[in-house]
Design a protein around this motif. Structure first.
Motif, mmCIF file in Angstrom:
data_model
loop_
_atom_site.group_PDB
_atom_site.id
_atom_site.type_symbol
_atom_site.label_atom_id
_atom_site.label_comp_id
_atom_site.label_asym_id
_atom_site.label_seq_id
_atom_site.Cartn_x
_atom_site.Cartn_y
_atom_site.Cartn_z
ATOM 1 N N SER A 68 0.821 -1.217 0.000
ATOM 2 C CA SER A 68 0.000 0.000 0.000
ATOM 3 C C SER A 68 0.849 1.258 0.000
ATOM 4 O O SER A 68 0.519 2.241 -0.668
ATOM 5 N N GLU A 69 1.948 1.244 0.747
ATOM 6 C CA GLU A 69 2.807 2.430 0.853
ATOM 7 C C GLU A 69 3.466 2.764 -0.482
ATOM 8 O O GLU A 69 3.544 3.933 -0.870
ATOM 9 N N SER A 72 0.753 4.138 -2.691
ATOM 10 C CA SER A 72 0.304 5.450 -2.223
ATOM 11 C C SER A 72 1.185 6.566 -2.763
ATOM 12 O O SER A 72 0.705 7.655 -3.101
ATOM 13 N N THR A 75 0.056 7.180 -6.255
ATOM 14 C CA THR A 75 -1.243 7.857 -6.225
ATOM 15 C C THR A 75 -1.080 9.354 -5.985
ATOM 16 O O THR A 75 -1.740 10.173 -6.620
ATOM 17 N N ASP A 128 -8.413 0.189 0.883
ATOM 18 C CA ASP A 128 -7.359 1.190 0.678
ATOM 19 C C ASP A 128 -6.917 1.212 -0.785
ATOM 20 O O ASP A 128 -6.791 2.281 -1.386
ATOM 21 N N GLN A 132 -7.324 4.261 -3.476
ATOM 22 C CA GLN A 132 -6.240 4.880 -4.237
ATOM 23 C C GLN A 132 -6.582 4.939 -5.728
ATOM 24 O O GLN A 132 -6.359 5.966 -6.390
#
Length: 198
Positions: A68-69, A72, A75, A128, A132
């Motif tokens: 996810s990081e 992100s 994004t 999540d 995004q």
């Protein structure tokens, strides 16, 4: 500094848990094994994580958050056009999942089991990721690059359409000849649809 003299933190416990899971697998790994690896009592581990299930959920979340990081950052990169961001985001997701499966197959197999146990953590992760995607598609609608009436619905559709390239259940096909070409063709098709091309 020895393990027993270092401050015991949740992060240290999660690191040790990951190593124990890699070594013993999810069926045999215990909180006692984690405590032993840290040189502390199992009660010390339970002060940070009240149950074995909570510890397993936390280590699963940590593993999923790594992906996810990375995504992100893509994004949030408004210097790139939304279409480029979307293409890069999907490629980064595919690469992250492929790397996890290929670089450490034992740990990947362990997390396949753990994600099956921790539905709430997985649901949060998926929310999540689709959030995004929604943000990128919204930016594309605002810039005129994409022509879709509902970015959230379109984001969910893009996520589901590309599942073969990020759903761990498909990990065996990710290294097959032609997988990258199939991925590129699918992303090209999805982008044409988002642009409103006939």
């Amino acid at each position: 500094m020895s393990p027993t003299t270092e401050t015991l933190t949740a992060e240290r416990i999660l690191e040790a848990t990951e190593e124990v899971l890699r070594r013993h697998g999810p069926a045999k790994a215990t909180v006692v094994d984690v405590a032993r690896a840290l040189g502390v009592s199992h009660g010390s581990v339970y002060r940070h994580f009240r149950t074995k299930a909570a510890l397993r959920a936390a280590v699963t979340k940590r593993w999923l958050d790594r992906t996810s990081e990375v995504l992100s950052a893509i994004t949030a990169d408004e210097t790139r056009a939304p279409e480029t961001r979307l293409r890069d985001w999907l490629a980064a997701l595919f690469e992250a999942k492929r790397r996890k499966a290929g670089d450490d197959p034992e740990l990947f197999a362990t997390y396949m089991v753990l994600t099956g146990e921790t539905g709430e953590v997985v649901d949060e992760h998926l929310a999540d990721l689709t959030g995004q995607l929604t943000e990128i598609i919204e930016a594309g609608v605002a810039s005129g690059d994409f022509a879709v009436p509902d970015p959230r619905t379109s984001a969910a559709a893009v996520f589901h359409a590309t599942g073969r390239f990020h759903d761990p259940g498909y990990h065996r096909v990710w290294e097959r000849p032609g997988a990258q070409e199939d991925f590129t063709a699918l992303v090209d098709l999805l982008l044409r649809g988002l642009r409103g091309a006939v």
